[in-house]
Write an enzyme that holds these catalytic residues in place. Structure first.
Site, PDB file in Angstrom:
ATOM      1  N   GLU A 181       1.694   3.003   4.951  1.00 46.33           N
ATOM      2  CA  GLU A 181       1.697   2.491   3.668  1.00 46.33           C
ATOM      3  C   GLU A 181       2.115   0.982   3.740  1.00 46.33           C
ATOM      4  O   GLU A 181       3.474   0.615   3.733  1.00 46.33           O
ATOM      5  CB  GLU A 181       2.953   3.261   2.822  1.00 46.33           C
ATOM      6  N   LYS A 223      -1.714   4.334   2.307  1.00 44.22           N
ATOM      7  CA  LYS A 223      -1.221   4.428   0.847  1.00 44.22           C
ATOM      8  C   LYS A 223      -0.886   2.744   0.540  1.00 44.22           C
ATOM      9  O   LYS A 223      -0.340   2.302   1.514  1.00 44.22           O
ATOM     10  CB  LYS A 223       0.202   5.012   0.910  1.00 44.22           C
TER      11      LYS A 223
HETATM   12  P1  13P Z   1       6.437   3.997  -6.310  1.00 45.80           P
HETATM   13  O1  13P Z   1       5.227   4.805  -6.914  1.00 45.80           O
HETATM   14  O2  13P Z   1       7.543   3.983  -7.182  1.00 45.80           O
HETATM   15  O3  13P Z   1       6.152   2.506  -6.025  1.00 45.80           O
HETATM   16  O4  13P Z   1       7.083   4.594  -4.985  1.00 45.80           O
HETATM   17  C1  13P Z   1       5.840   4.968  -3.974  1.00 45.80           C
HETATM   18  C2  13P Z   1       6.518   5.083  -2.770  1.00 45.80           C
HETATM   19  O5  13P Z   1       6.238   5.983  -1.947  1.00 45.80           O
HETATM   20  C3  13P Z   1       7.224   3.750  -2.143  1.00 45.80           C
HETATM   21  O6  13P Z   1       7.501   4.135  -0.915  1.00 45.80           O
END
Ligand code: 13P
Length: 344
Positions: A181, A223
């Site tokens: 991510e 992600k």
């Molecule tokens: P948000 O959808 O609130 O941005 O959070 C997703 C997430 O996994 C942050 O690490």
């Protein structure tokens, strides 16, 4: 190193099922404290358990949710069901996963950029997670945030994406699908195009680093965020967001990557759903080779959290709101969402 490729592919396939997405319920102790402060609730082990219990015992959420990202505390915490949370999620046919990064730290010279920590002893921690969850955890998640303005240096991207690739290698070795991510933050007053450029640079670097560390993107999930203006401009038209986002992906992602799951990043819940719908349609139109879906935290939970307010009497109504949000996102994932559905 031999990987259990079949198990990894099965997990990926299940996580990316049509009409489903992932619930990010991996708020760290610091983050959940802030979320609870917004409803004037003290964050204790018990209140955190009650809140996650409310979400994860919602009747039928598995129709729209394929995976749940858990936080260290939650993996073997007892839910009110008499099972640990990882077992509870697993028993619904949903795949539990675990946030493995240990948060961000300042770097002496890279400010305002920060560096994600957690590589030290990661292999051991992952093996312990397998034990603690009784083998139910199927994936990991590692987040690195990136500030758009001033733009990140090549050195910063090279370093942090190498770290992300290394944690992916450890995850795979321990039998977990790594969800990588890189999050380009919405904070700031940058333009949508500056965000798109940062996405492209970051993702190109990530897959270069994976190649150097022999990590096969086909066994990972990305992600990331959509291409959006800074927080000051939350009115980006969905079609513009979708065009820029898919353009960035086509310019920077390997075609072998199985899927992309979006974070919500501070978008309001209906806007995150509307933008997901536009991205799903754009993906179809541009013959994108990846499955595209959601992995929202705030955009799935915000309304339910407010309605729940820490009170047992509100559990059913909060669950109904959570389920509706999950269902609408499941439809948006297929390009079947319509804003009128918000009123139903
Ligand atoms: P948000 O959808 O609130 O941005 O959070 C997703 C997430 O996994 C942050 O690490």
């Amino acid at each position: 190193m031999t990987l259990d490729t079949q198990r990894l592919q099965k997990t990926i396939h299940a996580l990316l099922s049509t009409g489903k997405g992932i619930l990010a319920a991996d708020e760290s102790s610091g983050t959940i404290k802030k979320r609870f402060a917004s409803i004037s609730l003290e964050s204790t082990a018990e209140s955190r358990r009650d809140y996650r219990d409310m979400l994860l015992r919602s009747e039928g959420y598995e129709r729209h949710i394929s995976g749940v990202i858990l936080y260290d505390e939650t993996v073997d915490q007892m839910s009110c069901s008499g099972h640990t949370f990882s077992q509870l999620v697993f028993s619904r046919g949903v795949i539990p996963g675990i946030k493995t990064d240990e948060g961000k730290e300042e770097h002496p010279f890279w400010g305002p950029q920060t560096v994600t920590r957690g590589l030290k002893g990661l292999g051991e921690r992952l093996r312990a997670y397998t034990e603690r969850s009784k083998g139910t955890l199927g994936f990991t998640k590692w987040r690195q945030v990136i500030v758009v303005d001033p733009p990140p240096s090549d050195g910063f991207l090279d370093y942090t994406m190498h770290v992300m690739a290394e944690q992916a290698a450890w995850s795979l070795q321990c039998g977990f699908v790594p969800i990588c991510e890189p999050e380009i933050l919405m904070d700031g007053s940058h333009s949508l195009d500056q965000c798109r450029a940062a996405i492209e640079r970051t993702l190109r670097m990530l897959y270069k680093c994976m190649e150097e560390q022999h990590v096969d993107p086909a066994l990972t999930i990305l992600k990331t965020n959509m291409a959006l203006s800074g927080k000051d401009a939350l009115t980006d038209p969905s079609a513009t967001v979708a065009t820029a986002t898919l353009k960035a992906f086509h310019h920077s992602l390997p075609t072998t990557l199985p899927g992309i799951v979006f974070l919500s990043g501070g978008q309001r819940s209906p806007k995150a759903t509307e933008n997901l719908n536009a991205c799903a349609l754009e993906a179809k139109q541009t013959n994108a080779p990846w499955v595209i879906t959601f992995s929202y935290g705030r955009a799935l939970q915000d309304d339910a959290l407010k309605l729940w307010g820490g009170k047992a009497a509100n559990v059913l109504s909060a669950q109904a709101v959570f389920l509706k949000r999950a269902r609408l996102n499941g439809l948006a994932q297929q390009g079947k969402y319509d804003q009128r559905m918000e009123k139903e």
